[in-house]
Enzyme design. Structure first.
Site, PDB file in Angstrom:
ATOM      1  N   LYS A  47      -3.282  14.325 -46.765  1.00 33.78           N
ATOM      2  CA  LYS A  47      -3.307  15.802 -46.710  1.00 33.78           C
ATOM      3  C   LYS A  47      -3.109  16.282 -45.268  1.00 33.78           C
ATOM      4  CE  LYS A  47      -8.360  15.603 -46.605  1.00 33.78           C
ATOM      5  NZ  LYS A  47      -9.532  15.437 -47.483  1.00 33.78           N
ATOM      6  N   TYR A 265     -10.199  28.875 -14.569  1.00 36.78           N
ATOM      7  CA  TYR A 265     -10.696  30.185 -15.030  1.00 36.78           C
ATOM      8  C   TYR A 265     -12.200  30.298 -14.859  1.00 36.78           C
ATOM      9  CZ  TYR A 265      -6.303  31.649 -17.234  1.00 36.78           C
ATOM     10  OH  TYR A 265      -5.023  32.040 -17.472  1.00 36.78           O
TER      11      TYR A 265
END
Ligand SMILES: *Cc1c(COP(=O)(O)O)cnc(C)c1O
Length: 377
Positions: A47, A265
């Protein structure tokens, strides 16, 4: 300038990151499980495009290793897999959505029917088309996610002769098998064993990878491993089979920051000395979750560069991340070199643990910006 280099060489030079998928290791993992379960059948769960690794390459490699039965989640995944493997038995785990039976029939897909309305719709379709099309019956043995309740299953056992199709598999799914010794797993085994006795002519399947590792009692007629094939450890804290995935990123710049400077950041981490920093062209858009970033309060993941473990420094950006390479010898890392985030001794599960998640989520989040290299297969 640079004449005469092959397209492959050129693609490699241009690649910001490289995802290497070892199809020989994958095939070997399937064979290992197949040997382990003796006379039961070893299927393969593919899957989400084989847990993100690419169903076009993974499914044929498993088929060539000997797998004949495959499980996907969605109908569309089944339709795609049918084009790749014309002969395979393919089950669709999420079952039958209203009105989709003709698509199942056209691609010879088998739904895992998990509710009485689904069973009724499949049976009506078979009656109307005058065909007996195989389908799995999904039983809920304690997970409460999909499947017939115990009472519904007992009723089905009594009314089975009314069905216009022959069930090809009785299946259920284990909720807690990844936790060694969790008593819920044995309880599910007991419920499943009792229910499938009432369908003696139909093959039964209970085990995912963790169930397959838990013991012979869990094997029944067919096992459904996923993560173990792809190199994840099925049981928390346990062993994985062969690693299948390696993730590398390019160093695009090496710079120096003075002591006490913020990196990335938010300036979330400060240098504790004069620090050499290698900036990698890989970020959270590539499946390297922000949660593996580093701060003054908490260390993050590491990368292997020039054979040495180098810690991340600062937050992970969308397309970039920084690594502290101060400990590497002078000249050991240069622009264009490769750093390894998963592989070279950093296991998929170790990486996932730093990210605060599981191997499954890492694999299915890797994304499509990497140059994908398939080995073997
Ligand atoms: C995903 C899935 C599997 C495979 O589970 P792993 O833990 O990856 O081995 C098996 N059965 C069902 C019903 C699943 O949804």
């Amino acid at each position: 300038m640079m004449h005469g280099i092959s397209p492959e060489e050129s693609a490699l030079r241009e690649a910001p990151s490289i995802l290497t998928i070892d199809l020989s290791a994958l095939a070997e993992n399937w064979r290992t499980l197949s040997r382990k379960i003796g006379r039961s059948e070893c299927a393969a769960v593919v899957k989400a495009s084989a847990y993100g690794l690419g169903i076009e390459r993974v499914a044929p490699a498993l088929w060539n290793a000997g797998a004949e039965t495959f499980f996907v989640a969605h109908l569309s995944e089944g339709v795609r897999l049918r084009e790749i493997l014309p002969q395979a038995v393919i089950y669709v785990l999420n079952g039958l959505l209203p009105g989709t039976a003709p698509t199942f029939a056209r691609s010879q897909l088998r739904p895992a029917l998990g509710s009485t309305p689904e069973i009724a719709e499949w049976s009506d379709f078979c009656a109307a088309e005058k065909v007996d099309l195989p389908a799995a019956i999904h039983l809920d043995t304690g997970m409460h996610r999909l499947g017939l309740s115990v009472d519904e299953t007992l009723r089905l056992a009594d009314t089975r002769r009314l069905l216009a199709f022959t069930p090809s598999l009785m299946m259920s799914h284990l909720a807690c098998a990844d936790e060694k010794g969790n008593p819920a797993t044995e309880r599910q085994l007991a419920v499943f064993t009792d229910l499938v006795r009432r369908f003696p002519d139909v093959p039964a399947s209970l085990a995912n990878s963790a169930g397959t590792m838990t013991g012979q009692d869990y094997h029944f007629d067919l096992v459904r491993p996923g993560i173990a094939l792809y190199g994840g450890a099925p049981i928390g804290g346990g062993q994985a089979l062969n690693p299948v995935v390696k993730l590398q990123a390019r160093v695009i710049q090496v710079l120096t920051a003075e002591r006490g400077e913020g990196v990335g950041y938010g300036g979330a981490e400060h240098t504790r000395r004069e620090t050499r920093i290698a900036t990698l062209s890989l970020g959270y858009a590539d499946g390297v979750f922000r949660s593996v970033g580093s701060s003054d309060a908490r260390p993050g993941a590491a990368a292997i560069i020039a054979g040495r473990r180098c810690p991340l420094i600062g937050r992970v950006s969308m397309d970039l991340m920084s690594v502290d390479v101060t400990e590497l010898p002078e000249g050991a890392v240069e622009r264009g070199d490769l750093a390894t985030l998963i592989g070279d001794g950093i296991t998929l599960d170790a990486f996932a643990a730093v990210a605060g998640t599981i191997s499954y989520e890492i694999l299915t989040s890797l994304g499509h910006r990497h140059l994908r290299r398939y080995l073997g297969g």
